[in-house]
Design a protein around this motif. Structure first.
Motif, PDB file in Angstrom:
ATOM      1  N   GLN A  11       0.803  -1.213   0.000  1.00  0.00           N
ATOM      2  CA  GLN A  11       0.000   0.000   0.000  1.00  0.00           C
ATOM      3  C   GLN A  11       0.839   1.266   0.000  1.00  0.00           C
ATOM      4  OE1 GLN A  11      -2.510  -0.807   3.416  1.00  0.00           O
ATOM      5  NE2 GLN A  11      -4.099  -1.703   2.130  1.00  0.00           N
ATOM      6  N   THR A  12       2.026   1.220   0.618  1.00  0.00           N
ATOM      7  CA  THR A  12       2.895   2.397   0.603  1.00  0.00           C
ATOM      8  C   THR A  12       3.308   2.734  -0.816  1.00  0.00           C
ATOM      9  OG1 THR A  12       3.751   1.906   2.812  1.00  0.00           O
ATOM     10  CG2 THR A  12       5.053   3.389   1.435  1.00  0.00           C
ATOM     11  N   GLU A  13       3.725   1.719  -1.563  1.00  0.00           N
ATOM     12  CA  GLU A  13       4.137   1.936  -2.949  1.00  0.00           C
ATOM     13  C   GLU A  13       2.959   2.397  -3.799  1.00  0.00           C
ATOM     14  OE1 GLU A  13       7.092  -0.445  -0.896  1.00  0.00           O
ATOM     15  OE2 GLU A  13       4.921  -0.697  -1.105  1.00  0.00           O
ATOM     16  N   GLU A  14       1.788   1.819  -3.557  1.00  0.00           N
ATOM     17  CA  GLU A  14       0.599   2.248  -4.303  1.00  0.00           C
ATOM     18  C   GLU A  14       0.315   3.723  -4.045  1.00  0.00           C
ATOM     19  OE1 GLU A  14      -3.958   0.666  -4.852  1.00  0.00           O
ATOM     20  OE2 GLU A  14      -3.204   1.017  -2.826  1.00  0.00           O
ATOM     21  N   THR A  15       0.457   4.149  -2.790  1.00  0.00           N
ATOM     22  CA  THR A  15       0.236   5.549  -2.457  1.00  0.00           C
ATOM     23  C   THR A  15       1.264   6.445  -3.134  1.00  0.00           C
ATOM     24  OG1 THR A  15      -0.710   4.935  -0.315  1.00  0.00           O
ATOM     25  CG2 THR A  15       0.035   7.212  -0.562  1.00  0.00           C
ATOM     26  N   ASN A 185       4.405   7.110  10.128  1.00  0.00           N
ATOM     27  CA  ASN A 185       3.357   6.436   9.359  1.00  0.00           C
ATOM     28  C   ASN A 185       3.812   6.379   7.908  1.00  0.00           C
ATOM     29  OD1 ASN A 185       1.066   5.776   7.820  1.00  0.00           O
ATOM     30  ND2 ASN A 185      -0.329   6.717   9.306  1.00  0.00           N
ATOM     31  N   LYS A 186       4.277   5.219   7.468  1.00  0.00           N
ATOM     32  CA  LYS A 186       4.894   5.137   6.148  1.00  0.00           C
ATOM     33  C   LYS A 186       3.908   5.381   5.012  1.00  0.00           C
ATOM     34  CE  LYS A 186       4.634   0.076   5.634  1.00  0.00           C
ATOM     35  NZ  LYS A 186       5.455  -1.131   5.361  1.00  0.00           N
ATOM     36  N   ARG A 187       2.634   5.123   5.238  1.00  0.00           N
ATOM     37  CA  ARG A 187       1.647   5.347   4.186  1.00  0.00           C
ATOM     38  C   ARG A 187       1.210   6.802   4.093  1.00  0.00           C
ATOM     39  NH1 ARG A 187      -3.184   1.381   5.005  1.00  0.00           N
ATOM     40  NH2 ARG A 187      -3.943   2.633   3.253  1.00  0.00           N
TER      41      ARG A 187
END
Length: 223
Positions: A11-15, A185-187
């Motif tokens: 999800q982080t990469e998607e964001t 918060n990485k996201r």
């Protein structure tokens, strides 16, 4: 305008794709479509999403996306080199050399394994969180902590650049951020800082990342 699918590790990469890379590349004629790696499923339940455990799962997902999206100009990856499954192509015979040479060796072997004209492999050196080290000043402003920016910059400089902040279990970019910022918060925090930094500035300090962006931009050039 061309469409490029981006297979993201989580999800982080998607964001990062949705909030940072997508808006930056759209004016260049590239529309990015992020999708999260499918890692498994249970009978009657939803597919598992995010994380990388076996190369076979990555390969299956890539082949499915390439075959089901002939209208996309390309399919690329946004996967961390740190933690990549050891059975991935090229991992067992990585050369002794610079970190970038080792990463590019694995990317080349992955490209050979997939063997598709629309596939553009990319592995982040060494994690997406390395981009946050490039955005040290922006993260410090976000946290209202000037000393934080100085420490992140010091660590990046000591490594030789953000992409060279290494891939040890205690020294990977994400592990360092967790120690410096227990509430990180990485996201949320990472994408905010990197977006404020901007694509040109990130490219300027991240040669391997820059080469990937150049490849994507080449996809949009007239034949």
């Amino acid at each position: 305008m061309i469409t490029v699918g981006v297979l993201c590790e989580g999800q982080t990469e998607e964001t990062m794709v949705r909030e940072f890379l997508g808006p930056e590349l759209e004016p260049e004629g590239i529309f990015l479509v992020p999708t999260i790696l499918l890692t498994g499923s249970t009978a009657g339940g939803p597919s598992g999403r995010g994380g990388v455990s076996k190369w076979s799962k990555i390969e299956k997902d890539l082949r499915n996306r390439l075959s089901s999206t002939p209208h996309w100009a390309a399919v690329t990856t946004l996967l961390d080199y740190y933690g990549l499954p050891p059975d991935s192509p090229g991992m067992a015979d990585r050369p002794t050399g610079s970190p970038r040479q080792r990463v590019e060796h694995v990317e080349q072997r992955i490209a050979e394994r997939i063997n598709h004209p629309r596939f553009v492999p990319y592995l982040v050196m060494h994690e997406t969180e390395a981009w946050v080290f490039a955005a040290a000043e922006q993260l410090a402003e976000w946290y209202e902590d000037p000393a934080l920016g100085g420490e992140l910059q010091r660590q990046a400089d000591a490594a030789g650049g953000p992409e060279l902040v290494n891939n040890g279990p205690d020294t990977a970019p994400s592990k360092r951020l967790q120690r410096l910022l227990p509430g990180y918060n990485k996201r949320l925090d990472g994408p905010v800082a990197v977006t404020q930094l901007g694509l040109p500035a990130l490219r300027a300090v991240s040669p391997h990342f820059d080469s990937w962006i150049c490849e994507l931009l080449a996809q949009a050039e007239p034949n």
